[in-house]
Enzyme design. Structure first.
Site, PDB file in Angstrom:
ATOM      1  N   ASN A   9       0.856  -1.193   0.000  1.00 38.53           N
ATOM      2  CA  ASN A   9       0.000   0.000   0.000  1.00 38.53           C
ATOM      3  C   ASN A   9       0.890   1.240   0.000  1.00 38.53           C
ATOM      4  OD1 ASN A   9      -1.824   2.049   0.447  1.00 38.53           O
ATOM      5  ND2 ASN A   9      -2.403   1.378   2.528  1.00 38.53           N
ATOM      6  N   TRP A  10       0.952   1.892  -1.141  1.00 40.90           N
ATOM      7  CA  TRP A  10       1.848   3.054  -1.267  1.00 40.90           C
ATOM      8  C   TRP A  10       1.286   4.289  -0.589  1.00 40.90           C
ATOM      9  CZ3 TRP A  10       3.624   3.057  -7.121  1.00 40.90           C
ATOM     10  CH2 TRP A  10       4.238   1.828  -7.395  1.00 40.90           C
ATOM     11  N   LYS A  11       0.009   4.253  -0.236  1.00 45.05           N
ATOM     12  CA  LYS A  11      -0.659   5.422   0.360  1.00 45.05           C
ATOM     13  C   LYS A  11      -0.486   6.639  -0.564  1.00 45.05           C
ATOM     14  CE  LYS A  11      -0.132   3.261   4.830  1.00 45.05           C
ATOM     15  NZ  LYS A  11      -0.014   3.367   6.270  1.00 45.05           N
ATOM     16  N   HIS A  94      -9.599   1.312   5.481  1.00 45.13           N
ATOM     17  CA  HIS A  94      -8.278   1.505   6.094  1.00 45.13           C
ATOM     18  C   HIS A  94      -8.424   2.464   7.283  1.00 45.13           C
ATOM     19  CE1 HIS A  94      -4.109   2.594   6.666  1.00 45.13           C
ATOM     20  NE2 HIS A  94      -3.782   1.529   5.944  1.00 45.13           N
ATOM     21  N   GLU A  96      -6.729   4.865   8.183  1.00 44.62           N
ATOM     22  CA  GLU A  96      -6.526   6.289   7.841  1.00 44.62           C
ATOM     23  C   GLU A  96      -7.800   6.882   7.238  1.00 44.62           C
ATOM     24  OE1 GLU A  96      -2.977   5.531   5.612  1.00 44.62           O
ATOM     25  OE2 GLU A  96      -1.911   5.081   7.458  1.00 44.62           O
ATOM     26  N   GLU A 164      -4.930  -4.615  11.006  1.00 34.27           N
ATOM     27  CA  GLU A 164      -3.903  -3.588  11.143  1.00 34.27           C
ATOM     28  C   GLU A 164      -4.147  -2.807  12.436  1.00 34.27           C
ATOM     29  OE1 GLU A 164      -2.129  -2.511   7.012  1.00 34.27           O
ATOM     30  OE2 GLU A 164      -3.805  -1.179   7.416  1.00 34.27           O
ATOM     31  N   GLY A 170       2.875   2.611  10.744  1.00 38.21           N
ATOM     32  CA  GLY A 170       3.814   3.715  10.537  1.00 38.21           C
ATOM     33  C   GLY A 170       4.585   4.113  11.780  1.00 38.21           C
ATOM     34  N   SER A 210       3.847  -1.785  10.276  1.00 39.08           N
ATOM     35  CA  SER A 210       5.303  -1.797  10.438  1.00 39.08           C
ATOM     36  C   SER A 210       5.945  -3.124  10.033  1.00 39.08           C
ATOM     37  CB  SER A 210       5.691  -1.423  11.881  1.00 39.08           C
ATOM     38  OG  SER A 210       5.294  -0.090  12.169  1.00 39.08           O
ATOM     39  N   GLY A 231       3.024  -1.129   4.259  1.00 40.09           N
ATOM     40  CA  GLY A 231       2.983   0.294   3.909  1.00 40.09           C
ATOM     41  C   GLY A 231       4.361   0.779   3.503  1.00 40.09           C
ATOM     42  N   GLY A 232       5.029   1.471   4.422  1.00 43.94           N
ATOM     43  CA  GLY A 232       6.312   2.127   4.142  1.00 43.94           C
ATOM     44  C   GLY A 232       7.327   1.247   3.426  1.00 43.94           C
TER      45      GLY A 232
HETATM   46  P1  13P Z   1       3.245   0.644   7.568  1.00 45.42           P
HETATM   47  O1  13P Z   1       3.727  -0.688   7.007  1.00 45.42           O
HETATM   48  O2  13P Z   1       3.937   1.821   7.007  1.00 45.42           O
HETATM   49  O3  13P Z   1       3.195   0.593   9.063  1.00 45.42           O
HETATM   50  O4  13P Z   1       1.711   0.789   7.074  1.00 45.42           O
HETATM   51  C1  13P Z   1       0.829  -0.255   7.253  1.00 45.42           C
HETATM   52  C2  13P Z   1      -0.424   0.042   6.542  1.00 45.42           C
HETATM   53  O5  13P Z   1      -1.198   0.887   6.941  1.00 45.42           O
HETATM   54  C3  13P Z   1      -0.698  -0.682   5.298  1.00 45.42           C
HETATM   55  O6  13P Z   1      -1.992  -0.464   4.843  1.00 45.42           O
END
Ligand code: 13P
Length: 262
Positions: A9-11, A94, A96, A164, A170, A210, A231-232
């Site tokens: 997930n590149w966000k 999600h 967020e 999650e 993050g 993470s 994510g990251g």
């Molecule tokens: P991180 O891997 O950056 O913690 O993000 C997780 C996430 O929200 C994937 O959707």
């Protein structure tokens, strides 16, 4: 058998140039990995461009969100009809989206229903906040998110659930493999009550929060955990390929002997 799935997930990251480079840098490495479903979730505006690059590869595309109607006067929104030209999957609910855009379980439910009606596979996210975790309310929160998010949704294999925990996203503070497996087991039990034991056993449930190449093995080696929503770490080509490679190796080892033979 549940096929493991790793989604990146590149966000809200990358310019078009960066997005194209990222995909090109991971394309060969990812494409040759077998036994894992590999999914990339770039921003909406790059789906067509990246879809072109991934054509005739084994890597699938996923959107990060979606509106629940197919068309109409919803300025700025993207409909399932638009997405299904490019994507097989769509991330819904999600944390967020829930936190910054006020998405309720009711909205998530409408989106899940609309995605399935349009033959998109939802990756439905659930997870508790830090204060809910500390107050011992994890199961109450996640039970509600599952039951309300899947209200009136017929049992199907076409949904993927991602657990999650909000406190792990993050932050660099991932859950432990055991913690994640215990909550994922609870999610599967909740699904078994809502649908049936068989339907719950068929569904893939991922961990997210993470995840990196340093800790992915801890999650993937748990039989309850069917993959990861990253994510990251999915914004670095080598790192993401490493995560998928480890997943393929670990899940292959855990197959019953007769199934792991070529
Ligand atoms: P991180 O891997 O950056 O913690 O993000 C997780 C996430 O929200 C994937 O959707």
């Amino acid at each position: 058998m549940r096929i493991p799935l790793i989604a990146g997930n590149w966000k809200m990251n990358t310019t078009v140039k960066e997005a194209v480079k990222l995909v090109r840098d991971m394309l060969d490495g990812l494409d040759r990995i077998e036994g894992v479903e590999k999914v990339l979730c770039p921003p909406f505006v790059f789906l067509a461009e990246i879809g072109g690059i991934l054509k005739s590869s084994s890597i699938k595309l996923c959107a990060q969100n979606m509106h629940f109607t197919t068309k109409g006067a919803y300025t700025g929104e993207i409909s399932p009809l638009m997405l299904k030209e490019w994507c097989e999957f769509v991330i819904l609910g999600h944390s967020e989206r829930r936190r910054y855009f006020g998405e309720s379980d009711e909205i998530v439910n409408k989106k899940i229903t609309a995605a399935l009606e349009n033959r998109l596979k939802p990756i439905m996210c659930v997870g508790e906040k830090l204060e809910e975790n500390e107050a011992g309310r994890t199961e109450e929160i996640i039970g509600r998110q599952i039951n309300q998010g899947l209200n009136n949704v017929q049992p199907t294999r076409n949904i993927v659930i991602a657990y999650e925990p909000v406190w792990a996203i993050g932050t660099g503070k991932a859950a432990s493999g055991q913690q994640a497996a215990a909550t994922i087991k609870f999610i599967r039990n909740t699904l078994a009550k809502l649908w049936s034991e068989d339907a719950a056993q068929d569904l893939r449930i991922l961990y997210g929060g993470s995840v990196t190449s340093n800790n992915v093995a801890e999650f993937i080696s748990q039989s309850e955990i069917d993959g990861a929503l990253v994510g990251g770490a999915s914004l670095r080509a080598e790192e993401f390929v490493n995560i998928v490679n480890q997943t393929a190796a670990i899940k292959e080892r855990s197959l019953p002997a007769e199934q792991s033979k070529p």
